[in-house]
Every structure is written in C-alpha cells, then in structure tokens.
Design a protein around this motif. Structure first.
Motif, short mmCIF file in Angstrom:
data_model
loop_
_atom_site.label_atom_id
_atom_site.label_comp_id
_atom_site.label_asym_id
_atom_site.label_seq_id
_atom_site.Cartn_x
_atom_site.Cartn_y
_atom_site.Cartn_z
N ILE A 124 0.83 -1.21 0.00
CA ILE A 124 0.00 0.00 0.00
C ILE A 124 0.87 1.26 0.00
O ILE A 124 0.59 2.22 -0.72
N ILE A 125 1.92 1.24 0.79
CA ILE A 125 2.82 2.40 0.89
C ILE A 125 3.38 2.77 -0.49
O ILE A 125 3.46 3.95 -0.85
N LYS A 126 3.74 1.77 -1.28
CA LYS A 126 4.30 2.03 -2.61
C LYS A 126 3.28 2.64 -3.57
O LYS A 126 3.65 3.16 -4.62
N CYS A 127 2.01 2.56 -3.23
CA CYS A 127 0.98 3.20 -4.05
C CYS A 127 0.99 4.71 -3.84
O CYS A 127 0.49 5.46 -4.69
N PHE A 128 1.55 5.17 -2.72
CA PHE A 128 1.61 6.60 -2.43
C PHE A 128 2.95 7.23 -2.80
O PHE A 128 3.01 8.31 -3.38
N GLU A 129 4.03 6.53 -2.44
CA GLU A 129 5.37 7.06 -2.69
C GLU A 129 6.31 5.91 -3.06
O GLU A 129 6.13 4.78 -2.60
N PRO A 130 7.34 6.19 -3.86
CA PRO A 130 8.27 5.12 -4.26
C PRO A 130 9.29 4.79 -3.18
O PRO A 130 9.53 5.57 -2.25
N THR A 131 9.89 3.62 -3.32
CA THR A 131 11.05 3.22 -2.52
C THR A 131 12.28 3.45 -3.38
O THR A 131 12.25 3.21 -4.59
N GLU A 174 22.67 7.55 10.74
CA GLU A 174 22.73 8.85 10.08
C GLU A 174 21.50 9.08 9.19
O GLU A 174 20.98 10.19 9.11
N LEU A 175 21.04 8.04 8.54
CA LEU A 175 19.84 8.16 7.71
C LEU A 175 18.63 8.51 8.57
O LEU A 175 17.78 9.32 8.17
N ARG A 176 18.59 7.91 9.74
CA ARG A 176 17.45 8.14 10.63
C ARG A 176 17.35 9.61 11.03
O ARG A 176 16.26 10.17 11.16
N LYS A 177 18.50 10.24 11.20
CA LYS A 177 18.51 11.67 11.55
C LYS A 177 17.89 12.52 10.45
O LYS A 177 17.37 13.61 10.70
N LYS A 178 17.94 12.00 9.22
CA LYS A 178 17.40 12.72 8.07
C LYS A 178 15.96 12.27 7.74
O LYS A 178 15.41 12.68 6.72
N GLY A 179 15.41 11.41 8.58
CA GLY A 179 14.04 10.94 8.33
C GLY A 179 13.95 9.90 7.23
O GLY A 179 12.95 9.83 6.52
N ILE A 180 15.01 9.09 7.11
CA ILE A 180 15.04 8.06 6.07
C ILE A 180 15.30 6.69 6.72
O ILE A 180 16.15 6.58 7.60
N ASN A 181 14.57 5.70 6.29
CA ASN A 181 14.75 4.34 6.80
C ASN A 181 15.45 3.48 5.75
O ASN A 181 15.20 3.64 4.55
N ILE A 239 16.15 -0.35 4.29
CA ILE A 239 15.80 -1.78 4.24
C ILE A 239 16.85 -2.43 3.35
O ILE A 239 16.72 -2.43 2.12
N GLY A 240 17.91 -2.95 3.94
CA GLY A 240 19.01 -3.49 3.13
C GLY A 240 19.65 -2.37 2.33
O GLY A 240 20.22 -1.44 2.88
N ASN A 241 19.57 -2.44 1.01
CA ASN A 241 20.09 -1.36 0.17
C ASN A 241 18.96 -0.53 -0.44
O ASN A 241 19.12 0.09 -1.49
N LEU A 242 17.81 -0.51 0.24
CA LEU A 242 16.66 0.29 -0.18
C LEU A 242 16.42 1.40 0.84
O LEU A 242 16.67 1.23 2.03
N LEU A 243 15.90 2.52 0.36
CA LEU A 243 15.65 3.68 1.22
C LEU A 243 14.18 4.08 1.18
O LEU A 243 13.59 4.18 0.10
N VAL A 244 13.61 4.29 2.37
CA VAL A 244 12.20 4.66 2.48
C VAL A 244 12.08 5.88 3.40
O VAL A 244 12.32 5.77 4.59
N PRO A 245 11.69 7.04 2.85
CA PRO A 245 11.51 8.24 3.69
C PRO A 245 10.37 8.04 4.68
O PRO A 245 9.39 7.33 4.41
#
Length: 277
Positions: free
Chosen positions: A124-131, A142-149, A151-157
């Motif tokens: 469902i999330i991918k229907c709203f925004e891309p990964t 460091e990514l977390r400080k920027k509001g980014i998660n 998942i392995g080598n994938l990034l999800v804001p």
C-alpha cells in the motif's frame, strides 16, 4: 570408476542455439539450470516443481473406495487442478519482486496468499510514494537523523509511512462503523424473534483476510498486489497482521474508540478449509 549412464552431465545453456521466440529462449535457459550446477540447479528444480504444480489434475490420482462419489467421473477429475498456496515475506514487496508477485496475482497464477504484516503495508505504501535505491553500507543511524529508513540497500523516507497511516486511520473508523451497524442489525433481529430464531448468528466482525481485501479494494491501484488479489478473489492471509504499522493504527484507534474486532478464528477455519478441500 566410470559414472552410471543416468547421471546428468554438468553443462550450461548454449546461447548459440537458435530459438524461434523469446519464450523458447527463456524456457531453454530455465531448463539448462538443472545441469548448470551450484545454486542454479536448485533454481532449476524449483522451476520443475512449479511446472508440476500447474500441470497436476485430480485425474492424476486414481479414485478409490471411500472417496467422494461426486469426484468419481474422470471428466470431472480432469478439470480439478492443484490449489496453489503462495507465501512471501515483506522484503519481497519492498524490493522489485513486488512486480513479479503482482503479475502472478493479476493473472490468477496462484490461489491463496500468506504473507507478513510488512507484506501488506509495503504494498500500500508504494501506491503513495516510491522506494529508492541506496547501499547496504549506508549508516542507518545517520539516515534516521534525516528521516530516512534503510531496508538493506533500499531507502524509504518517513513520509511514506505517514501517508499510509493518514490513509488507513479513517478506513479503520469506517470499518468500525460498519461492524457496529451489522451488530446492531443482528441484535434487532434477535430481539424481534424473542431469541427463538433458528437462523445461525451472522459474523459481524471482519477477519484479517477481509480487512486486507478491503485495503486492496479501497486503494484501487493496478500497481498493487492487494488490488489484484481482491479483484480476482484471491484471499490473502496474514496471521500476524498487527505486527506492524496496522497494529499501531488499531492500537491508537482503540483508545479513541474501543471495540473494533478482527476475527482471526474465522480466518483459521477459512485457510484450513482451503488446504483440505
């Protein structure tokens, strides 16, 4: 010592062999995996098993005394195929495998799906925004400080999850309204019959699989696995549906308005019935 004649020889695909179509070429490559060696052979075995599942018909198994009489006719048995259960974890939806799974569901190549909470939410999330693509070496801290998660080598804001929560919260409230309305209707019917009705009580609560189907219907997006599953009447079971963002949203909802129910007992009956029929 010579090897027995029936031992396969290790040999990979010959790309110089002419094929009449791309399909023939792909089939030939897949067939050659069996004799390529290492993990390619296991992939080839998996392909063979899938072919066997899709080819099987009940007529392959002889009828015997004690079996259902209605299934005795060979013509009837020849039309009954294997019911294919398909299970995957959330990472398969987080990555590009989602498009492969969507194709299988869109074209009714599986009959029942079992997945995790993330396998529901990420679709469902991918229907709203891309990964986005990232790197395994990126610092999660460091990514977390920027509001980014990561998942392995994938990034999800973070905003992706926020959009999902903003979308699902009012849907839970709407389904809660429908649940209460069904309960009140049933209570009125019982009161009118003075409790003497012979009709069995109707379920008034959603099951997790019904909840998931509703997500697919409401998202109404052809890129979604859930959309095609509900459209093609393919049930999706998620025994741990609350082990994720959906669980958080139901938890928060319970403080604003207690009483929303997901009936897992009916799902257990449904999936067991599908497995033995």
């Amino acid at each position: 010592v010579s090897m027995p004649d029936d031992v396969p020889i290790c040999k990979g695909h010959d790309f110089n062999t002419a094929c009449t179509s791309d399909k023939d070429n792909i089939d030939s490559i897949m067939d050659s995996m069996l004799t390529t060696g290492f993990q390619a052979t296991n992939l080839g075995k998996a392909v063979e098993e899938i072919k066997r599942m899709r080819k099987w018909r009940l007529s392959d198994t002889p009828w015997k005394e004690g079996d259902d009489e209605a299934l005795r006719d060979p013509a009837v048995r020849s039309k009954i195929r294997a019911r294919i259960f398909f299970a995957y974890t959330s990472n398969q939806i987080s990555c590009g495998q989602r498009e492969v799974i969507k194709f299988l569901v869109q074209h009714k190549m599986v009959d029942v799906i079992v997945t995790t909470a993330g396998g529901i939410e990420e679709d469902i999330i991918k229907c709203f925004e891309p990964t986005y693509m990232g790197d395994f070496k990126l610092s999660g801290k460091e990514l977390r400080k920027k509001g980014i998660n990561r998942i392995g080598n994938l990034l999800v804001p973070n905003k992706n999850y926020c959009k999902f929560e903003d979308w699902v919260a009012p849907l839970i409230s709407k389904m809660h309204d429908e649940q209460d309305a069904a309960f009140l209707e049933q209570a009125k019917e019982l009161a009118a019959s003075n409790g003497q009705s012979d009709e069995p009580l109707k379920p008034f609560a959603y099951t997790p699989s019904e909840f998931i189907a509703r997500l697919g219907k409401e998202i109404n997006n052809e890129e979604s696995v859930l959309y095609w599953a509900q459209k093609n009447d393919i049930p999706i079971f998620c025994p741990a549906l609350t082990d994720g963002s959906v669980g958080d949203m139901i938890y928060f909802h319970s403080y604003k308005r207690p009483g929303f129910i997901l009936d897992i007992a009916r799902d257990i009956r449904r999936i067991n019935d599908l497995s033995v029929q």
